[in-house]
Design a protein around this motif. Structure first.
Motif, PDB file in Angstrom:
ATOM      1  N   ASP A 226       0.060  10.386   0.047  1.00 20.03           N
ATOM      2  CA  ASP A 226       0.624   9.869   1.296  1.00 20.03           C
ATOM      3  C   ASP A 226      -0.497   9.130   2.040  1.00 20.03           C
ATOM      4  OD1 ASP A 226       1.528   9.446   3.900  1.00 20.03           O
ATOM      5  OD2 ASP A 226       2.584  11.362   4.007  1.00 20.03           O
ATOM      6  N   PRO A 227      -0.609   7.824   1.823  1.00 19.55           N
ATOM      7  CA  PRO A 227      -1.730   7.073   2.415  1.00 19.55           C
ATOM      8  C   PRO A 227      -1.804   7.162   3.935  1.00 19.55           C
ATOM      9  CG  PRO A 227      -0.698   5.783   0.690  1.00 19.55           C
ATOM     10  CD  PRO A 227       0.195   6.977   0.924  1.00 19.55           C
ATOM     11  N   VAL A 228      -0.672   7.216   4.608  1.00 23.58           N
ATOM     12  CA  VAL A 228      -0.703   7.264   6.076  1.00 23.58           C
ATOM     13  C   VAL A 228      -1.278   8.602   6.545  1.00 23.58           C
ATOM     14  CG1 VAL A 228       0.693   7.193   8.178  1.00 23.58           C
ATOM     15  CG2 VAL A 228       1.191   5.607   6.302  1.00 23.58           C
TER      16      VAL A 228
ATOM     17  N   LEU B 246      -3.162  -1.389  -1.431  1.00 21.65           N
ATOM     18  CA  LEU B 246      -2.178  -0.848  -0.467  1.00 21.65           C
ATOM     19  C   LEU B 246      -1.023  -1.833  -0.333  1.00 21.65           C
ATOM     20  CD1 LEU B 246      -4.082   0.511   2.678  1.00 21.65           C
ATOM     21  CD2 LEU B 246      -2.309   1.729   1.426  1.00 21.65           C
ATOM     22  N   PRO B 247       0.210  -1.353  -0.504  1.00 24.64           N
ATOM     23  CA  PRO B 247       1.331  -2.271  -0.253  1.00 24.64           C
ATOM     24  C   PRO B 247       1.321  -2.694   1.211  1.00 24.64           C
ATOM     25  CG  PRO B 247       2.082  -0.171  -1.211  1.00 24.64           C
ATOM     26  CD  PRO B 247       0.640  -0.004  -0.857  1.00 24.64           C
ATOM     27  N   ASN B 248       1.635  -3.974   1.459  1.00 25.85           N
ATOM     28  CA  ASN B 248       1.592  -4.492   2.832  1.00 25.85           C
ATOM     29  C   ASN B 248       2.414  -3.645   3.795  1.00 25.85           C
ATOM     30  OD1 ASN B 248      -0.106  -6.586   2.282  1.00 25.85           O
ATOM     31  ND2 ASN B 248       1.500  -8.117   2.049  1.00 25.85           N
ATOM     32  N   LYS B 249       3.553  -3.152   3.328  1.00 22.68           N
ATOM     33  CA  LYS B 249       4.436  -2.422   4.250  1.00 22.68           C
ATOM     34  C   LYS B 249       3.802  -1.119   4.747  1.00 22.68           C
ATOM     35  CE  LYS B 249       7.544  -0.216   0.773  1.00 22.68           C
ATOM     36  NZ  LYS B 249       6.673   0.556   0.044  1.00 22.68           N
ATOM     37  N   LEU B 250       2.799  -0.610   4.031  1.00 23.08           N
ATOM     38  CA  LEU B 250       2.118   0.611   4.491  1.00 23.08           C
ATOM     39  C   LEU B 250       0.991   0.316   5.480  1.00 23.08           C
ATOM     40  CD1 LEU B 250       1.775   2.905   1.335  1.00 23.08           C
ATOM     41  CD2 LEU B 250       3.290   3.193   3.301  1.00 23.08           C
ATOM     42  N   LEU B 251       0.601  -0.962   5.556  1.00 17.90           N
ATOM     43  CA  LEU B 251      -0.575  -1.302   6.370  1.00 17.90           C
ATOM     44  C   LEU B 251      -0.454  -0.903   7.845  1.00 17.90           C
ATOM     45  CD1 LEU B 251      -1.927  -4.755   5.153  1.00 17.90           C
ATOM     46  CD2 LEU B 251      -3.148  -2.583   5.256  1.00 17.90           C
ATOM     47  N   PRO B 252       0.651  -1.224   8.516  1.00 18.18           N
ATOM     48  CA  PRO B 252       0.708  -0.852   9.938  1.00 18.18           C
ATOM     49  C   PRO B 252       0.549   0.652  10.149  1.00 18.18           C
ATOM     50  CG  PRO B 252       2.433  -2.441   9.417  1.00 18.18           C
ATOM     51  CD  PRO B 252       1.827  -2.005   8.103  1.00 18.18           C
ATOM     52  N   GLY B 253       1.181   1.457   9.303  1.00 18.06           N
ATOM     53  CA  GLY B 253       1.084   2.909   9.425  1.00 18.06           C
ATOM     54  C   GLY B 253      -0.321   3.411   9.151  1.00 18.06           C
TER      55      GLY B 253
ATOM     56  N   ILE C 272      -5.167 -15.068   1.445  1.00 11.93           N
ATOM     57  CA  ILE C 272      -5.733 -13.747   1.708  1.00 11.93           C
ATOM     58  C   ILE C 272      -4.869 -12.702   1.009  1.00 11.93           C
ATOM     59  CG2 ILE C 272      -6.217 -12.062   3.537  1.00 11.93           C
ATOM     60  CD1 ILE C 272      -8.100 -14.451   3.593  1.00 11.93           C
ATOM     61  N   VAL C 273      -5.528 -11.750   0.356  1.00 15.91           N
ATOM     62  CA  VAL C 273      -4.832 -10.631  -0.292  1.00 15.91           C
ATOM     63  C   VAL C 273      -5.536  -9.334   0.137  1.00 15.91           C
ATOM     64  CG1 VAL C 273      -4.094 -12.005  -2.284  1.00 15.91           C
ATOM     65  CG2 VAL C 273      -6.267 -10.766  -2.386  1.00 15.91           C
ATOM     66  N   GLY C 274      -4.929  -8.221  -0.194  1.00 17.31           N
ATOM     67  CA  GLY C 274      -5.576  -6.949   0.089  1.00 17.31           C
ATOM     68  C   GLY C 274      -6.884  -6.833  -0.686  1.00 17.31           C
TER      69      GLY C 274
ATOM     70  N   ALA D 186      -0.300 -10.778   8.248  1.00 13.20           N
ATOM     71  CA  ALA D 186       0.844 -10.628   9.156  1.00 13.20           C
ATOM     72  C   ALA D 186       1.097  -9.156   9.501  1.00 13.20           C
ATOM     73  CB  ALA D 186       2.086 -11.242   8.525  1.00 13.20           C
ATOM     74  N   TYR D 187       0.568  -8.238   8.696  1.00 14.80           N
ATOM     75  CA  TYR D 187       0.808  -6.805   8.902  1.00 14.80           C
ATOM     76  C   TYR D 187      -0.333  -6.129   9.676  1.00 14.80           C
ATOM     77  CZ  TYR D 187       4.528  -7.448   5.506  1.00 14.80           C
ATOM     78  OH  TYR D 187       5.658  -7.886   4.871  1.00 14.80           O
TER      79      TYR D 187
END
Lengths: 261, 65
Positions: free
Chosen positions: A216-218, A25-32, B61-63, A60-61
């Motif tokens: 659409d992962p979210v 998962l790209p980090n930017k998608l994590l919060p969603g 740490i990574v995914g 951080a996400y």
């Protein structure tokens, strides 16, 4: 359903029975994804920094109230798993750990024996240990004895999205492993399979690839949250009996043709 | 002089500290774990100079699932 349906692991009381893996998962998608899933536990991994293309740390996400559970992926035996767990803790991951000991590279199946050894050592050190295992009752019982906080049997090989292939053995674990939660980890590919697992009475499911590889992962994370909730409530409600033959839902008297005679 | 950095040979300046090495590698403020000759090196010791042939592992740490 009672308001107090909580999953308790390692002294934590969790509302959500959906754990999310952050791999692929790209980090930017994590919060969603985390928000849509309602998850309170996410998994991460520990790796050497790649100096040629350093990856951004996903921590951080991840919101602070979400438990970060590092896995021991890359470990080929108990000793390596223990080492990785300690290093992940040094990296600021708290004391939860998912034990993953794998020597088979084609199917990524867990080595149950080494997993028991690692679990015993880490549980004694105060870790909250959630071992990823083949759905084997004897191993699950040993893990109960050595202090595992839960057992995480596979539904199908990691990342395969093939669903609950191990259904019969999961059923046995649900029936027999009663002192710690049973969490289906790996293989769940569709929300309906998560619901099916929950209907069987497993305590939670861990989903990664099915969300990460969705269009659409979210949206998919939300679909899994709904499925887990539906399956859990179905289980708590008590499923009705099934039968090979029909059983009329409507009364069998007072048909209209009887009136018109 | 040289060390092993994540398993590969790496030239370092004499007297270079762990912190300087990380900074030179673009990891100035990244959250990493440092393993020095097999032992976790706490951040307060990152000002120590690197020793010849030291094995330095930089982990993060990574995914993961």
């Amino acid at each position: 359903m009672t308001k107090e349906d909580r999953l308790v692991i390692g002294g934590k009381s969790l509302k959500s029975r959906l754990f999310i893996g952050t791999g692929k998962l790209p980090n930017k998608l994590l919060p969603g994804v985390i928000a849509a899933s309602g998850t309170e536990v996410v998994t991460v991994a520990l790796r050497r920094v790649d100096f040629r293309s350093p990856q951004e740390n996903p921590v951080a996400y991840i919101p602070e109230n979400v438990i970060i559970m590092p896995n021991t992926s890359g470990a080929r035996n108990a000793e390596e798993a223990v080492k990785i767990a300690r290093l992940a803790q040094a990296a600021g991951c708290g004391n939860w750990v998912k034990i993953e000991v794998i020597t088979d590279q084609k199917y990524l199946l867990p080595d149950n024996e080494e997993t028991v050894k690692a679990t015993e050592i880490l549980a004694k050190e105060g870790f909250v240990v959630l071992p990823y295992i083949m759905p084997d009752l004897i191993i699950a019982r040993r893990l109960e004895e050595v202090g595992a906080a839960a057992v995480m049997p596979l539904g199908a090989p990691i990342g395969s999205n093939r669903g609950l292939r191990s259904r019969e053995f999961l059923r046995i674990l649900v029936e027999e492993i009663t002192t710690i939660p049973v969490i289906v980890d790996a293989g769940i590919g569709k929300p309906s399979e998560a619901a099916a697992a929950m209907e069987m009475g497993v305590d939670a499911v861990l989903v990664n690839t099915a969300v990460a590889t969705a269009g659409d992962p979210v949206l998919m994370a939300g679909a899994f949250a709904a499925a887990v909730k539906a399956g859990r409530e179905g289980y708590l409600a008590g499923l009705g009996p099934s039968s090979l033959y029909a059983s009329a839902s409507s009364p069998l008297t007072g048909f209209l043709h009887e009136v018109s005679k | 002089m040289e060390i092993y950095l994540n398993g590969e040979r790496e030239k370092v300046n004499p007297g270079e500290t762990v912190r300087e090495l990380l900074s030179r590698k673009g990891l100035g403020d990244a959250r990493v774990v440092l393993v020095y000759n097999g032992q976790v090196l706490p951040e307060e010791d990152w000002g120590e100079p690197l020793e010849e042939e030291a094995a330095v592992e930089v982990l993060t740490i990574v995914g993961g699932g």
